[in-house]
Design an enzyme around this catalytic site. Sequence first.
Site, PDB file in Angstrom:
ATOM      1  N   TYR A 183       0.334  -1.050  -0.003  1.00  0.00           N
ATOM      2  CA  TYR A 183       0.163   0.275   0.209  1.00  0.00           C
ATOM      3  C   TYR A 183       1.024   1.498   0.116  1.00  0.00           C
ATOM      4  CZ  TYR A 183      -3.836  -3.069   0.508  1.00  0.00           C
ATOM      5  OH  TYR A 183      -4.067  -4.537   0.650  1.00  0.00           O
TER       6      TYR A 183
ATOM      7  N   ARG B 170      -8.483 -12.833  -7.432  1.00  0.00           N
ATOM      8  CA  ARG B 170      -6.893 -12.933  -7.361  1.00  0.00           C
ATOM      9  C   ARG B 170      -5.743 -13.736  -7.027  1.00  0.00           C
ATOM     10  NH1 ARG B 170      -4.563  -8.795  -4.697  1.00  0.00           N
ATOM     11  NH2 ARG B 170      -3.462 -10.250  -3.764  1.00  0.00           N
TER      12      ARG B 170
ATOM     13  N   ASP C 193      -2.157 -15.805  -5.728  1.00  0.00           N
ATOM     14  CA  ASP C 193      -0.886 -15.610  -5.599  1.00  0.00           C
ATOM     15  C   ASP C 193       0.412 -16.982  -5.128  1.00  0.00           C
ATOM     16  OD1 ASP C 193      -1.892 -13.173  -5.105  1.00  0.00           O
ATOM     17  OD2 ASP C 193      -2.196 -12.355  -2.953  1.00  0.00           O
TER      18      ASP C 193
ATOM     19  N   GLU D  97      -2.008 -18.161  -1.915  1.00  0.00           N
ATOM     20  CA  GLU D  97      -3.974 -18.218  -1.147  1.00  0.00           C
ATOM     21  C   GLU D  97      -4.517 -17.690  -2.414  1.00  0.00           C
ATOM     22  OE1 GLU D  97      -4.141 -14.316   1.079  1.00  0.00           O
ATOM     23  OE2 GLU D  97      -2.678 -15.335   1.828  1.00  0.00           O
TER      24      GLU D  97
ATOM     25  N   GLY E  52      -7.953  -6.655  -3.574  1.00  0.00           N
ATOM     26  CA  GLY E  52      -7.579  -4.647  -3.874  1.00  0.00           C
ATOM     27  C   GLY E  52      -7.813  -3.933  -4.747  1.00  0.00           C
TER      28      GLY E  52
END
Length: 305
Positions: free
Chosen positions: A209, A248, A250, A262, A268
């Site tokens: 972030y 999505r 990973d 996961e 996001g």
Amino acid sequence: MRILLIAGGWSSEREVSLSGAEKIRQALITLGHEVRFLDPALAFDDILGQAAKADFAFLNLHGAPGEDGLIQAMLDTARVPYQGTGPAGSFLALNKAAAKQIFHAQGIPTPAWEFLPTPPGRDFRPRFPAPYFVKPNLGGSSVHASLVQDPDGLFAALEKIFKSGDAALVEPALSGVELTCAVLGETPLPPILIRPKTQSGFFDYASKYTPDAADEVCPAPVAPEITHALEQTSLAAHRALGLCGYSRSDFILTDSGLMLLETNTLPGMTPTSLLPRSAAAADMTFEDLLARLIELGLGRGLHAH
């Protein structure tokens, strides 16, 4: 359409959710929708009443409530369509230990793991050697996740998670390249290669972030067969968990191949987030992405009811 934008909530990822929501609100208005905002932390008791006045709900929640399927279940009772996955798939994906069982049963490669619902005794040792990667079973955004070099550090990392009220998951800390691949509808989007620049050495909260805290290269500069494997494995995980609309997944690319870490059901949507970047590499603007998610959500709504 009258869209109820639901974001905020009371998980550890509240700020991330609110940050993405403002960009989503602006894009929905640009698309010509009338947007009403609701934060479950402040107006949980208004959800059904507000949903009754909406044509569609757009969720931008991370952690619980949101990724656990609770809000989706409430919207289902109000018969209001929304983007993404329904209650069951949401809950299975959020619970990492449950998702990993499903991946394992379907032959999708995922790292070994130890699920710890309660603090273990001091003599506890994982059945695989250190270093370890310790993370909350239900949390996201790498909040309370730790890279642990030896058994002594393990208990401090676990204590942090148990204090937060979550169960813990311990995995071997695999070395390799971090990659992520999104699915939109039934189509994989271009994968992204992630190189964190933080001291932790993994894609932690700060990397995710803080602008420019990680190099995110899209499309990922990997061999065509790796790209193909990423796309197919992401789609397999999406289907195995019974997900809809988008997700999505990973990964870590190790010397022995791809490992699925996961799968996220509400990826996001901040300006630095991975899914909008992936969509951009597929020639989709942020508005295009939202319009497609709404289209998929309305389609799912027709089938669900």
